[in-house]
Design a protein around this motif. Structure first.
Motif, PDB file in Angstrom:
ATOM      1  N   GLY A  75       0.777  -1.228   0.000  1.00  0.00           N
ATOM      2  CA  GLY A  75       0.000   0.000   0.000  1.00  0.00           C
ATOM      3  C   GLY A  75       0.807   1.276   0.000  1.00  0.00           C
ATOM      4  O   GLY A  75       0.230   2.365   0.105  1.00  0.00           O
ATOM      5  N   GLN A  76       2.123   1.180  -0.122  1.00  0.00           N
ATOM      6  CA  GLN A  76       2.972   2.364  -0.177  1.00  0.00           C
ATOM      7  C   GLN A  76       3.637   2.470  -1.547  1.00  0.00           C
ATOM      8  O   GLN A  76       3.962   1.459  -2.173  1.00  0.00           O
ATOM      9  CB  GLN A  76       4.079   2.314   0.880  1.00  0.00           C
ATOM     10  CG  GLN A  76       3.621   2.431   2.313  1.00  0.00           C
ATOM     11  CD  GLN A  76       4.802   2.497   3.272  1.00  0.00           C
ATOM     12  OE1 GLN A  76       5.898   2.016   2.981  1.00  0.00           O
ATOM     13  NE2 GLN A  76       4.586   3.108   4.422  1.00  0.00           N
ATOM     14  N   ILE A  77       3.829   3.723  -2.013  1.00  0.00           N
ATOM     15  CA  ILE A  77       4.705   3.969  -3.151  1.00  0.00           C
ATOM     16  C   ILE A  77       6.118   4.127  -2.592  1.00  0.00           C
ATOM     17  O   ILE A  77       6.362   4.970  -1.721  1.00  0.00           O
ATOM     18  CB  ILE A  77       4.316   5.240  -3.916  1.00  0.00           C
ATOM     19  CG1 ILE A  77       2.945   5.075  -4.574  1.00  0.00           C
ATOM     20  CG2 ILE A  77       5.364   5.570  -4.982  1.00  0.00           C
ATOM     21  CD1 ILE A  77       2.446   6.322  -5.284  1.00  0.00           C
ATOM     22  N   ILE A  78       7.037   3.306  -3.075  1.00  0.00           N
ATOM     23  CA  ILE A  78       8.432   3.373  -2.641  1.00  0.00           C
ATOM     24  C   ILE A  78       9.261   3.940  -3.791  1.00  0.00           C
ATOM     25  O   ILE A  78       9.264   3.378  -4.888  1.00  0.00           O
ATOM     26  CB  ILE A  78       8.990   1.983  -2.268  1.00  0.00           C
ATOM     27  CG1 ILE A  78       8.042   1.240  -1.324  1.00  0.00           C
ATOM     28  CG2 ILE A  78      10.386   2.115  -1.666  1.00  0.00           C
ATOM     29  CD1 ILE A  78       7.877   1.849   0.025  1.00  0.00           C
ATOM     30  N   LEU A  79       9.920   5.070  -3.551  1.00  0.00           N
ATOM     31  CA  LEU A  79      10.864   5.627  -4.513  1.00  0.00           C
ATOM     32  C   LEU A  79      12.270   5.285  -4.054  1.00  0.00           C
ATOM     33  O   LEU A  79      12.586   5.406  -2.865  1.00  0.00           O
ATOM     34  CB  LEU A  79      10.710   7.146  -4.619  1.00  0.00           C
ATOM     35  CG  LEU A  79       9.369   7.691  -5.117  1.00  0.00           C
ATOM     36  CD1 LEU A  79       9.424   9.215  -5.208  1.00  0.00           C
ATOM     37  CD2 LEU A  79       8.999   7.095  -6.466  1.00  0.00           C
ATOM     38  N   MET A  80      13.131   4.902  -5.005  1.00  0.00           N
ATOM     39  CA  MET A  80      14.503   4.495  -4.680  1.00  0.00           C
ATOM     40  C   MET A  80      15.502   5.285  -5.500  1.00  0.00           C
ATOM     41  O   MET A  80      15.314   5.470  -6.711  1.00  0.00           O
ATOM     42  CB  MET A  80      14.683   3.001  -4.947  1.00  0.00           C
ATOM     43  CG  MET A  80      13.895   2.115  -3.995  1.00  0.00           C
ATOM     44  SD  MET A  80      13.557   0.492  -4.701  1.00  0.00           S
ATOM     45  CE  MET A  80      12.206   0.905  -5.813  1.00  0.00           C
ATOM     46  N   SER A  81      16.547   5.724  -4.841  1.00  0.00           N
ATOM     47  CA  SER A  81      17.618   6.440  -5.537  1.00  0.00           C
ATOM     48  C   SER A  81      18.610   5.437  -6.106  1.00  0.00           C
ATOM     49  O   SER A  81      18.610   4.252  -5.744  1.00  0.00           O
ATOM     50  CB  SER A  81      18.333   7.387  -4.577  1.00  0.00           C
ATOM     51  OG  SER A  81      19.145   6.651  -3.678  1.00  0.00           O
TER      52      SER A  81
END
Length: 228
Positions: A191-197
């Motif tokens: 249920g979360q949007i995870i952004l990764m560098s």
């Protein structure tokens, strides 16, 4: 040891055994049906049908033909069973675990295979609903501060970028903090949007009651993602 103490211990053991049996029966009943077995972000999936009929040292199951290609370890799965209070086991013909799952959220189970990683077992209908949700994430997004001021634009794509992740494109003229973070990948997880560098750092965003996504943990100057 006195007769009465032995009798009392026997009663306790019987109650415990009865409670365990009831818990196992309830879990087994809940598990009968169609489930999706997948990698954490569903880049590889297969459908498993768990049945109540006995099969050797467990119960019957069916794996769709695509399973062995998508998830090669499934070729060893011959049956399923419930172990302990809350373990759902997919097992081989001898009863040994191919993978054990425990429930982490309602209807969502996680299992670990050493050297491979975490796999998810969840109700098929719920999994397909999640896939639809993920499709809805694809496209243009704006990042704004709590006052509504836009500070960046980015695009979430469905182009695979490493195991279970997808490409992100950040448009020019972003706020320095976001430009420095420079997300290159994303995924939808629990249920979360995870952004990764590129360096492996992550930002998590959760949906709020206003149909927008706020970075968590929340701060006095929140960062919000809005679908464009």
């Amino acid at each position: 040891m006195s007769f009465f103490r032995v009798a009392a211990l026997s009663v306790v053991a019987l109650v415990a055994a009865t409670g365990l049996a009831h818990a196992q029966d309830a879990l087994k009943k809940d598990m009968i049906g169609q489930w999706e077995l997948s990698t954490t972000e569903r880049s590889k999936t297969c459908v498993v049908t768990l049945k109540g009929d006995a099969a050797g040292q467990g119960s019957k199951l069916e794996l769709e033909p695509a399973c062995k290609t998508a998830l090669p370890f499934t070729k060893d799965i011959a049956a399923w069973s419930v172990k302990g209070l809350d373990i759902v086991r997919l097992q081989d013909a001898t009863g040994e675990a191919v993978i054990d799952f425990t429930e982490v959220e309602a209807g969502i189970f996680e299992g670990l295979r050493q050297g491979e990683g975490v796999y998810i077992l969840q109700n098929l209908a719920a999994a397909r609903s999640m896939a639809k949700s993920m499709d809805q994430m694809i496209g243009d997004w704006a990042m704004v501060r709590g006052n509504g001021q836009p500070i960046c634009s980015l695009v979430l794509t469905n182009t695979e970028s490493g195991p279970d992740n997808f490409q992100v494109f950040v448009k020019p003229k972003c706020d320095p903090a976001i430009a420095q973070f420079n997300p290159t990948q994303w995924r939808l997880e629990r249920g979360q949007i995870i952004l990764m560098s590129k360096a492996g750092a992550t930002w998590q965003f959760e949906a709020d009651d206003n149909a927008q996504w706020r970075r968590v943990p929340d701060t006095a100057d929140p960062l919000i993602m809005l679908r464009q």
